[in-house]
Design a protein around this motif. Structure first.
Motif, PDB file in Angstrom:
ATOM      1  N   GLU A   8      41.563  45.892  42.194  1.00  0.00           N
ATOM      2  CA  GLU A   8      40.924  45.218  41.058  1.00  0.00           C
ATOM      3  C   GLU A   8      41.494  43.816  40.849  1.00  0.00           C
ATOM      4  N   ARG A   9      42.769  43.653  41.097  1.00  0.00           N
ATOM      5  CA  ARG A   9      43.337  42.307  41.006  1.00  0.00           C
ATOM      6  C   ARG A   9      42.733  41.386  42.061  1.00  0.00           C
ATOM      7  N   GLY A  10      42.529  41.925  43.250  1.00  0.00           N
ATOM      8  CA  GLY A  10      41.904  41.123  44.297  1.00  0.00           C
ATOM      9  C   GLY A  10      40.471  40.759  43.984  1.00  0.00           C
ATOM     10  N   ARG A  11      39.798  41.576  43.210  1.00  0.00           N
ATOM     11  CA  ARG A  11      38.401  41.296  42.874  1.00  0.00           C
ATOM     12  C   ARG A  11      38.246  40.209  41.816  1.00  0.00           C
ATOM     13  N   ARG A  12      39.353  39.682  41.326  1.00  0.00           N
ATOM     14  CA  ARG A  12      39.263  38.530  40.437  1.00  0.00           C
ATOM     15  C   ARG A  12      38.884  37.275  41.208  1.00  0.00           C
ATOM     16  N   ARG A  13      39.111  37.319  42.525  1.00  0.00           N
ATOM     17  CA  ARG A  13      38.649  36.202  43.352  1.00  0.00           C
ATOM     18  C   ARG A  13      37.133  36.227  43.432  1.00  0.00           C
ATOM     19  N   PRO A  14      36.500  35.062  43.492  1.00  0.00           N
ATOM     20  CA  PRO A  14      35.034  35.038  43.584  1.00  0.00           C
ATOM     21  C   PRO A  14      34.552  35.734  44.852  1.00  0.00           C
ATOM     22  N   ALA A  15      33.479  36.498  44.731  1.00  0.00           N
ATOM     23  CA  ALA A  15      32.875  37.128  45.896  1.00  0.00           C
ATOM     24  C   ALA A  15      32.273  36.056  46.799  1.00  0.00           C
ATOM     25  N   THR A  16      32.641  36.099  48.092  1.00  0.00           N
ATOM     26  CA  THR A  16      32.262  35.053  49.041  1.00  0.00           C
ATOM     27  C   THR A  16      31.574  35.670  50.236  1.00  0.00           C
ATOM     28  N   LEU A  71      30.015  32.879  40.871  1.00  0.00           N
ATOM     29  CA  LEU A  71      30.680  32.071  39.856  1.00  0.00           C
ATOM     30  C   LEU A  71      31.200  32.986  38.759  1.00  0.00           C
ATOM     31  N   PRO A  72      32.530  33.154  38.656  1.00  0.00           N
ATOM     32  CA  PRO A  72      33.108  34.070  37.662  1.00  0.00           C
ATOM     33  C   PRO A  72      33.088  33.490  36.249  1.00  0.00           C
ATOM     34  N   LEU A  77      38.657  41.136  34.328  1.00  0.00           N
ATOM     35  CA  LEU A  77      39.858  41.386  33.532  1.00  0.00           C
ATOM     36  C   LEU A  77      39.857  42.791  32.947  1.00  0.00           C
ATOM     37  N   ALA A  78      38.688  43.279  32.549  1.00  0.00           N
ATOM     38  CA  ALA A  78      38.619  44.605  31.953  1.00  0.00           C
ATOM     39  C   ALA A  78      38.998  45.684  32.968  1.00  0.00           C
ATOM     40  N   GLN A  79      38.532  45.532  34.205  1.00  0.00           N
ATOM     41  CA  GLN A  79      38.849  46.533  35.220  1.00  0.00           C
ATOM     42  C   GLN A  79      40.321  46.489  35.601  1.00  0.00           C
ATOM     43  N   VAL A  80      40.913  45.299  35.617  1.00  0.00           N
ATOM     44  CA  VAL A  80      42.347  45.195  35.878  1.00  0.00           C
ATOM     45  C   VAL A  80      43.132  45.880  34.775  1.00  0.00           C
ATOM     46  N   ALA A  81      42.757  45.625  33.516  1.00  0.00           N
ATOM     47  CA  ALA A  81      43.441  46.261  32.394  1.00  0.00           C
ATOM     48  C   ALA A  81      43.281  47.789  32.447  1.00  0.00           C
ATOM     49  N   ARG A  82      42.096  48.238  32.829  1.00  0.00           N
ATOM     50  CA  ARG A  82      41.860  49.679  32.947  1.00  0.00           C
ATOM     51  C   ARG A  82      42.763  50.294  34.014  1.00  0.00           C
ATOM     52  N   ALA A  83      42.870  49.633  35.165  1.00  0.00           N
ATOM     53  CA  ALA A  83      43.719  50.144  36.239  1.00  0.00           C
ATOM     54  C   ALA A  83      45.189  50.148  35.829  1.00  0.00           C
ATOM     55  N   GLU A  84      45.615  49.132  35.105  1.00  0.00           N
ATOM     56  CA  GLU A  84      46.999  49.087  34.634  1.00  0.00           C
ATOM     57  C   GLU A  84      47.282  50.225  33.659  1.00  0.00           C
ATOM     58  N   ALA A  85      46.355  50.481  32.739  1.00  0.00           N
ATOM     59  CA  ALA A  85      46.538  51.560  31.773  1.00  0.00           C
ATOM     60  C   ALA A  85      46.559  52.919  32.469  1.00  0.00           C
ATOM     61  N   GLN A  86      45.676  53.093  33.465  1.00  0.00           N
ATOM     62  CA  GLN A  86      45.650  54.352  34.205  1.00  0.00           C
ATOM     63  C   GLN A  86      46.965  54.583  34.937  1.00  0.00           C
ATOM     64  N   LEU A  87      47.511  53.541  35.554  1.00  0.00           N
ATOM     65  CA  LEU A  87      48.777  53.659  36.260  1.00  0.00           C
ATOM     66  C   LEU A  87      49.910  54.000  35.294  1.00  0.00           C
TER      67      LEU A  87
END
Length: 452
Positions: free
Chosen positions: A297-305, A332-333, A339-349
């Motif tokens: 999820e952190r990697g998906r913060r990069r724009p899809a190319t 274009l992000p 950010l929501a998915q990153v926060a979700r993954a952090e909370a799950q961990l």
């Protein structure tokens, strides 16, 4: 730059698809089978590659029950026949398919455009062949996550099999105790009826009071009702055991064979180093999957190319017959930066880490409680076998002999009979409690005592 034929690109993509093979879950099933055999000390279990048909299952059950059903045979049948365990083995194919899918790049996209001039002339067409670069960046994290989830499936299946073996043992011990209690109840009924008949004869001769004779008849009737209740308990406990084996017809009158009684003695505590809990291992696998998901999820913060090639045939009369070049696409992000998915993954961990710590503490408490319970159950059974039961049996035999000789009244004889029956029931309960205590210890350890 030379021209690129879109038909060649499509052909190459089709060739790559043809080279792929179906995922094989055989190694995963083998891992699960090895884990189950190691923890349960049961080498035989359901094999999805060689499933048993209805006739083979019937032969297997008949062979196991021919000379009485033992505990190890019941556990073996559960691992071979339980339908939920078979479903779990089938689900391993889902995890293997997910892992295979995680190792694949996204399919390239081919866009085609055909333009017809309004005033007539040569049709223009173009194409774009694009491949996602973002999917290549995610490949390692996706494979790590899928592998951890597959490991989790294997561990969960192995843990279910361990619980199945434990539940089968619990059901077998209860059915065995019910069978022993029923035998004791039938013996008590026969003894009570003999005593009632003797009291009636002596009452007819005037040697025993009519009230005592009536008490003996009431005792015989109570013994008869107790025997019938014991029969019903046998049937109910056998149904539970049959459910662990996925048997629809039940066990009928199959004799349950008690294991050879091991010497009852105080056992040394095994300690935390003997713990082999698969639920701890499963949480470790879940943590690995959660960490991989967080990185993904952190990697998906990069724009899809997407990168690729583009081609176009220009209008008639152009100096170029075909135009080719590089093409790119980038998202274009603006609205969603993941950010929501990153926060979700952090909370799950974070949640899984707390669950792992809580389970580790719980295991220590369960192990200590199980050790204490087993020690207490062993001490109680020793007291009953070496003290209470022999004394009650001697008193019963002496009281009955004295009553037959007319040297003892009926009340004392009935009291000795009740004390002997109570001692028999206490022995059955104590043996059941010791078996359940050992089962609780096996569950706390995560493996059978035999395997350890």
């Amino acid at each position: 730059m030379g021209s690129i034929d879109p038909r060649g690109a499509v052909f190459l993509a089709g060739l790559l698809c043809a080279c792929q093979s179906a995922p094989d879950a055989g190694p995963d099933r083998a891992r699960a089978r090895a884990l189950i055999a190691e923890r349960s000390a049961q080498p035989e279990m359901h094999d999805p590659d060689r499933p048993l048909d209805a006739e083979q299952q019937a032969e297997l059950i008949a062979e196991a029950a021919a000379d009485g059903l033992e505990l190890r045979e019941a556990q073996r049948l559960a691992l071979l026949l339980n339908l939920r365990l078979q479903a779990g083995f089938a689900e391993l194919g889902v995890g293997r398919a997910d892992l295979a899918q995680a190792g694949l790049l996204q399919n390239p996209s081919l866009g085609l455009a055909f333009l017809w001039p309004s005033g007539g002339g040569q049709t223009r067409y173009g194409f774009d062949l694009l491949q996602s670069v973002s999917s290549a960046w995610e490949l390692g994290d996706r494979r790590a996550q899928a592998q951890a989830l597959l490991d989790l499936r294997i561990l969960e299946l192995s843990r279910f099999a361990g619980e199945l073996v434990a539940e089968t043992k619990a059901a077998f011990l209860e059915a065995l105790a019910a069978q022993a209690a029923s035998v004791a109840a039938q013996e008590d009924r026969a003894a009570a009826e003999r005593l009632a008949a003797l009291a009636e004869r002596r009452a007819a001769l005037g040697e025993v009071d009519r009230l005592d004779a009536g008490l003996s008849r009431a005792e015989a009737q109570s013994a008869k009702l107790a025997a019938e209740r014991a029969r019903l308990e046998v049937a109910l406990t056998r149904q539970r055991l049959a459910g662990q084996l996925s048997l629809g017809a039940g066990l009928g009158d199959v004799l349950l064979i008690a294991p050879d009684p091991a010497p009852v003695a105080a056992a040394a505590p095994l300690g935390l180093e003997a713990v082999r809990r698969l639920d701890l291992c499963a949480l470790d696998a879940a943590l690995a999957a959660a960490r991989a998901e967080l990185e993904l999820e952190r990697g998906r913060r990069r724009p899809a190319t997407q990168l690729g090639v583009s081609g176009e045939r220009p209008e008639r009369g152009s100096a170029m017959t075909f135009l080719t070049g590089l093409a790119a696409s980038i998202s274009l992000p603006i609205f969603d930066q993941n950010l929501a998915q990153v926060a979700r993954a952090e909370a799950q961990l974070a949640s899984l880490e707390k669950q792992r710590a809580a389970l580790a503490a719980q295991v220590e408490l369960e192990l200590e409680a199980a050790e204490r319970r087993r020690a207490a159950a062993a001490a109680a059974l020793l007291e009953i076998e070496n003290g209470l039961l022999p004394t009650a049996a001697d008193n019963r035999a002496l009281a009955l002999r004295l009553f037959e000789l007319g040297e003892r009244d009926l009340g004392a004889t009935l009291a000795a009979e009740r004390a002997w029956l109570r001692a028999r029931r206490l022995e059955v309960d104590a043996r059941l409690e010791l078996g359940q205590a050992e089962l609780a210890l096996e569950r706390a350890l995560g493996a059978s005592l035999e395997a350890l």
